[in-house]
Scaffold this motif. Sequence first.
Motif: not given
Length: 319
Positions: A284-297
């Motif tokens: 959110k602060a713009g210091w991390a990107y391309d984060v691999r969040w798992p989808s609920q599906e």
Amino acid sequence: MADRALGETVPVSGTRRHAYLVVLVVVPPLALIAAVAAAWGRMVGPVDVLLALVMYTVSIFGISVGYHRLLTHRSFKCARPVRVAFALAGALALEGPPSLWAAEHRRHHKYSDKPGDPHSPWAYGDSGFALLRGLLHAQVGWFYSARNRSNRAHWVPDLLADRDIRRVDAAYPAITAASFLLPAVMGGLLTWSWAGFWTALFWAGLVRYAVVHHVTWSVNSIAHCYGDQAFPTRDRSSNVRWVALLTFGEGWHNWHHMEPTSARHGVLKGQTDPSAALIRLLEKAGWAYDVRWPSQERIELRANHHAGTGPAAQEPQAS
């Protein structure tokens, strides 16, 4: 490719193994024993507790977010100063330089709970004394018993190509000293006394070091032996709530072995994951990107598969 011709492990000299025995196996429990004696004599103050908590927090996040999710599994990308800061924080936990830690962990994922795993609690069998021996091996014994350690050129060429990580590797002896001296100096300055220096060195240095080690290595031992499995994996990785609490989310180990590159380990209801929350804040602060969040599906698909018969159809990737 040339990398594939490299051996997965390299020999460890007897001298280094004995050094591991003293520094990683013997010293931490001695520090904890001394801590009990010191606490009994009330040799601890609020400054010591505060500094120990700060150093513990930095160390655990350094391992969970820095060494583990960022460097080993590349669950997210971040700005260079943030990457270096996490590498330094991980090094302050005194679990080895970042490239070696990542190499051992990638090898663990490839051979998890099978021959080739550097620290499986099932190495000697699955009952009675064999399991007890295996738990001790997974917790601390492998540091000394392993006659070969992971070959960094084979497992982490990406980290060896990173000049910042190479510099942290090279600076590891100095970082080790800083891990003890920083809280000691702060304790001395905050209390303006040598007594404050020595008690902070003990509690925020030695005792914190011992606690961090045994808390994080319990993921190798306890979370591969006890707990529940909500997802089908080809190993015995499990979820242990108290381990997750103390390691800021690392104890939700079952999903991690299901999806090693996931930035979030606690994916089910009630599975609090402070490490994932920190990554979210960085994003959110713009210091991390391309984060691999798992989808609920995907989570639901994997969980539903667990209701079937057999392991997942796809082998978890090491990186």
